[in-house]
Design an enzyme around this catalytic site. Structure first.
Site, mmCIF file in Angstrom:
data_model
loop_
_atom_site.group_PDB
_atom_site.id
_atom_site.type_symbol
_atom_site.label_atom_id
_atom_site.label_comp_id
_atom_site.label_asym_id
_atom_site.label_seq_id
_atom_site.Cartn_x
_atom_site.Cartn_y
_atom_site.Cartn_z
ATOM 1 C CG HIS A 105 26.775 -6.393 6.603
ATOM 2 N ND1 HIS A 105 25.491 -6.176 6.176
ATOM 3 C CD2 HIS A 105 26.702 -7.399 7.511
ATOM 4 C CE1 HIS A 105 24.682 -7.023 6.813
ATOM 5 N NE2 HIS A 105 25.395 -7.769 7.631
ATOM 6 N NE ARG A 157 20.338 -9.096 3.923
ATOM 7 C CZ ARG A 157 21.597 -9.487 3.886
ATOM 8 N NH1 ARG A 157 21.981 -10.367 2.994
ATOM 9 N NH2 ARG A 157 22.481 -8.979 4.732
#
Ligand SMILES: Cc1cc2nc3c(=O)[nH]c(=O)nc-3n(C[C@H](O)[C@H](O)[C@H](O)COP(=O)(O)OP(=O)(O)OC[C@H]3O[C@@H](n4cnc5c(N)ncnc54)[C@H](O)[C@@H]3O)c2cc1C
Length: 608
Positions: A241, A261
């Site tokens: 990740h 994000r």
């Protein structure tokens, strides 16, 4: 060793035994119990403490509540593109078609999702998804999911065996006959007789030094299946990740959700540059914003805007971060900057908005790093997060090649191909957990009662007790530590043939050391003993990762080879399958992909 010398063995009978009580295990157990069978559910820790509870960002389902252009077809196309077309298309289709019903079912069972203004389930943006698709509860979606499944499950008459680790699957001839384990508190053995077993044991993150995974994720289900004769597939694909915490050292690896994000957070290097605009893969160019303003408008729901490059797939974002760090453009503690505070320049109540949308992230950084994310950027770097590889199963029934052995959730392979899209795991658990429970129950109804072989049980007990009975051997913790460092360095985010060949060699050495391991103390809650037993599983899954990674001579999805940086058409036609050969050694074979049918091919062509 006789059964009595192994201590009292408690024998328990079930029609279906589910190993693992995360989202996949709970959903499978609920479904199997619904058909009136006697169902057992085993988990290593307390019920509710599975990995699923840690999930933050949300569950992907094409509900089309926020953007009416979404549909199962777009979700299917996104999942296949994200997985670089190594996915089992049947699984990707079933997943995309059934995820909305599974989310609505969860809601009917009491899950409280965040809401749109007109009262429907709210959905957020996530990497690789064309439209806002993740149903969520702030950044605590996994908690709500586990709470709901648990509340619903305890009323279905399921026998729950908590703090119990399964160490071996038992067979009657070729088919499954049950499982053997020990209770962690007292160290006593339990023999579970069952006509069908569903593995739902989660991932393998603890094979690496830096990981978002908790102590439980030692690849047990993968190794149990492998030892029982099942095939593992796609083990070279380990997801790193892009955003884990990097500072302070004690919290390194803890996840920073992609939801940051999705809510407008941007990645910058030490020069303050948004470096993700520098490298946009060709197959995503048409869908990616070409200005910061367009990217921002996308995160705020402007349907004419394209997504910002921070929301490209995880494999790509992780590699870009890695590149910035290696090029000396990283943050002070070896990461890059993830900035959500900047949205205060665009929104009136930026700080309050961040706290409302990302409450766990706000607390995580405040408590663990003394950082206020509404005011300053976070420092983040890649962390081992998820394994796309797992038990090879039939796309409709979730049964492995061992009759009576099923797998669902992270321990199973097929849905995600070379790379998983965020949010597609929680929906995977619900869709395939249900199917595994349903088909395991159907299998158990027609299967005769299996016979458990005493010699097999005694052998399992003797093997489990061996570390306690040896003295003067090496500590399991030391070997586990060396394994994690080695895998991080030699089979990590950027790989090459030399490193992986030396990883394979190092694993042979670690395996030799592991058979001499000794665990001081007795059977009552003895973490040293538990670690010694988990170690063998970590070694098996690490070997599958390293061997398959060495064999796949190309870069695709999460598997990036700096010595073979391009995709190779021939490799795009096969999955790699690992199984135990007749001589006990690991065999890795190429298998042709499950072919696309006409409809699936058409969808992929249309939704480029
Ligand atoms: C921090 C974090 C955030 C995430 N956020 C998201 C997200 O927002 N959206 C998303 O889709 N995915 C997310 N993921 C991924 C997702 O949470 C996991 O992939 C998923 O929860 C795995 O579920 P599972 O049911 O397969 O297994 P788990 O939830 O991992 O449960 C495994 C179970 O197996 C048991 N077990 C293991 N070995 C044994 C054994 N030998 N004997 C008995 N029991 C055993 C464990 O005790 C546990 O009960 C996140 C993961 C992490 C770590």
């Amino acid at each position: 060793m006789s059964a009595s010398a192994a201590g009292n063995i408690t024998t328990l009978d079930h029609d279906v035994l589910v190993v693992g009580a995360g989202g996949a295990g709970l959903r499978a157990a609920i479904e199997a119990a619904a058909s009136g069978l006697k169902v057992g559910l085993v988990c290593k820790s307390l019920l509710g403490k599975a990995h699923t509870v840690m999930a933050e960002g949300g569950v992907a389902a094409a509900l089309a509540n926020v953007d009416e252009r979404d549909s199962w077809r777009v979700h299917f196309a996104d999942t296949m593109r994200g997985g670089q077309y190594l996915n089992n298309p049947r699984m990707a289709q079933v997943h995309a078609q059934q995820a909305p019903a599974r989310v609505h079912e969860l809601e009917a069972w009491g899950a409280l999702f965040d809401r749109t203004h007109d009262g429907r389930i709210l959905q957020r943006n996530f990497g690789g998804h064309a439209y806002p698709r993740l149903a969520h509860v702030g950044d605590r979606t996994g908690l709500e999911m586990i709470r709901t499944l648990q509340d619903h499950g305890i009323h279905q008459g399921i026998d729950v065996h908590m703090e119990c680790t399964v160490v071996r699957l038992l067979k009657d001839g070729g088919r499954i006959a049950g499982a053997f384990g020990y209770d962690r508190e007292r160290g006593r053995f339990r023999l579970f007789r069952a006509k069908a077993v569903v593995l739902a044991t989660g991932g393998i993150g603890r094979a690496y030094a830096i990981t978002s995974n908790s102590w439980e994720y030692t690849g047990d289900g993968h190794a149990l299946a492998y030892e029982a004769g099942a095939e593992l597939m796609d083990m070279e694909f380990v997801q790193f990740h892009p955003t884990g915490m990097v500072w302070p050292p004690s919290v390194r690896g803890i996840l920073v959700t992609e939801g940051v994000r999705g809510e407008g957070g941007v990645l910058r290097n030490s020069a303050g540059k948004r470096f993700m605009f520098d490298d946009i893969p060709e197959n995503y160019r048409a869908q990616t914003a070409d200005s910061e303003d367009e990217g921002w408008r996308y995160t705020q729901g402007d349907k004419t805007a394209r997504r910002p490059p921070e929301l490209l797939t995880r494999d790509h974002v992780a590699r870009c971060i890695n590149r910035e760090i290696k090029a000396g453009r990283g943050s002070p503690h070896g990461g890059v900057f993830l900035d959500i505070a900047w949205i205060g320049t665009r929104l009136k109540d930026g700080a309050a908005h961040i706290q409302k949308k990302l409450p766990s992230m706000y607390h995580q950084f405040k408590e663990l790093a003394d950082i206020d994310i509404t005011k300053v950027p976070m420092e983040v770097g890649p962390t081992t997060h998820y394994v796309m590889g797992g038990v090879r199963v039939d796309g409709d029934t979730q049964m492995s090649n061992v009759p009576g052995l099923f797998a669902a959730g992270e321990v199973a392979a097929g849905l995600h191909g070379a790379n998983r899209l965020g949010g597609n795991s929680l929906s995977d658990l619900l869709v395939f957990g249900k199917l595994a429970g349903e088909h395991a129950a159907a299998y158990a109804k027609s299967a005769p009662a299996p016979r458990v072989n005493d010699a097999e049980v005694n052998a399992a007990a003797a093997a489990a007790l061996a570390p306690l009975e040896r003295s003067g051997g090496e500590s399991a913790y030391k070997i586990q530590h060396d394994l994690q460092q080695m895998m991080q360095a030699q089979a990590g985010i950027v790989r090459n043939a030399t490193d992986m060949a030396s990883a394979v060699e190092a694993l042979e050495d670690l395996k030799k050391r592991a058979v001499t391991v000794s665990a001081p103390g007795n059977r009552e809650y003895n973490p040293g003993w538990h670690t010694a037993l988990d170690l063998a599983n970590l070694l098996t899954v690490s070997e599958a990762v390293a061997r398959a990674g060495l064999l796949r001579e190309e870069s695709r999805g999460a598997h990036f080879r700096e010595d073979r940086p391009k995709k190779d058409e021939a490799w795009g036609k096969v999955n790699l399958v690992s199984h135990k050969g007749p001589d006990g050694k690991m065999v890795i074979e190429k298998r042709p992909l499950v072919p696309l049918n006409d409809e699936q091919r058409r969808i992929i062509e249309e939704i480029k």
